[in-house]
Design a protein around this motif. Sequence first.
Motif, short mmCIF file in Angstrom:
data_model
loop_
_atom_site.label_atom_id
_atom_site.label_comp_id
_atom_site.label_asym_id
_atom_site.label_seq_id
_atom_site.Cartn_x
_atom_site.Cartn_y
_atom_site.Cartn_z
N LEU A 22 -8.12 1.19 2.31
CA LEU A 22 -8.09 -0.16 1.74
C LEU A 22 -7.13 -0.24 0.56
O LEU A 22 -6.38 -1.21 0.42
CB LEU A 22 -9.49 -0.60 1.32
N THR A 23 -7.13 0.76 -0.30
CA THR A 23 -6.21 0.79 -1.45
C THR A 23 -4.77 0.80 -0.98
O THR A 23 -3.93 0.05 -1.49
CB THR A 23 -6.49 2.03 -2.33
N PHE A 24 -4.49 1.62 0.00
CA PHE A 24 -3.12 1.69 0.55
C PHE A 24 -2.72 0.36 1.18
O PHE A 24 -1.62 -0.14 0.97
CB PHE A 24 -3.03 2.83 1.57
N SER A 25 -3.62 -0.23 1.95
CA SER A 25 -3.33 -1.52 2.61
C SER A 25 -3.08 -2.62 1.59
O SER A 25 -2.14 -3.41 1.73
CB SER A 25 -4.49 -1.92 3.52
N ILE A 26 -3.91 -2.69 0.57
CA ILE A 26 -3.74 -3.72 -0.47
C ILE A 26 -2.41 -3.53 -1.19
O ILE A 26 -1.70 -4.49 -1.48
CB ILE A 26 -4.93 -3.71 -1.45
N SER A 27 -2.05 -2.30 -1.45
CA SER A 27 -0.77 -2.04 -2.12
C SER A 27 0.41 -2.46 -1.26
O SER A 27 1.37 -3.05 -1.74
CB SER A 27 -0.72 -0.56 -2.52
N ILE A 28 0.38 -2.20 0.04
CA ILE A 28 1.45 -2.61 0.95
C ILE A 28 1.51 -4.14 1.03
O ILE A 28 2.59 -4.73 0.95
CB ILE A 28 1.23 -2.01 2.37
N ILE A 29 0.37 -4.79 1.18
CA ILE A 29 0.35 -6.25 1.28
C ILE A 29 0.85 -6.90 0.00
O ILE A 29 1.66 -7.82 0.03
CB ILE A 29 -1.08 -6.74 1.63
N SER A 30 0.42 -6.42 -1.15
CA SER A 30 0.88 -7.02 -2.41
C SER A 30 2.36 -6.78 -2.64
O SER A 30 3.07 -7.65 -3.16
CB SER A 30 0.05 -6.51 -3.59
N SER A 31 2.88 -5.65 -2.23
CA SER A 31 4.32 -5.39 -2.34
C SER A 31 5.10 -6.36 -1.45
O SER A 31 6.12 -6.90 -1.86
CB SER A 31 4.64 -3.95 -1.93
#
Length: 161
Positions: free
Chosen positions: A16-25
């Motif tokens: 989830l942390t990785f996914s949120i970071s990709i989406i926010s980028s």
Amino acid sequence: MKMKRSFIVISILLFLTFSISIISSFISYSSIKLVNEDTDTKTSIYTANLYVTYDNNKQIAINSNVAIPLTKTITIENASDRELKYKLELISVANILDTISYSISKNDEVIKTDNLPNTDTNLLEDIAIGPNSTDKYIITFNNTTNLGGLYTATLKVEANV
């Protein structure tokens, strides 16, 4: 069992942390736009900086009380080491009665002459500016019929990402 459950919870949290970071980028990258203020403005596109300076302000207001021709100057500086692209727009257009012409000069060379539109439009599109370069635009407005009337709009420079 407890160890397996902890592993699953930690794995899910990392995913989830990785996914949120990709989406926010991605959202950050796709929403970069040039901010237009009446003073110097700046947009950072990763390592690239595009500075826009309007003389006086970016508002256009032409009526019978305004001295014609009216000129607006916009200076755009690419302070980065890569080529950037931008467009020059006319927004919030209100045109009543008159036909008003304009000419755009870039670095002292006339590049476009036309009548001002009645709706929001792009005056210039997909303009490339080289690294460490400056473009200077002078836009001259003329009321060709001198019958009065009113024209208001806002100039906007927007970076193309």
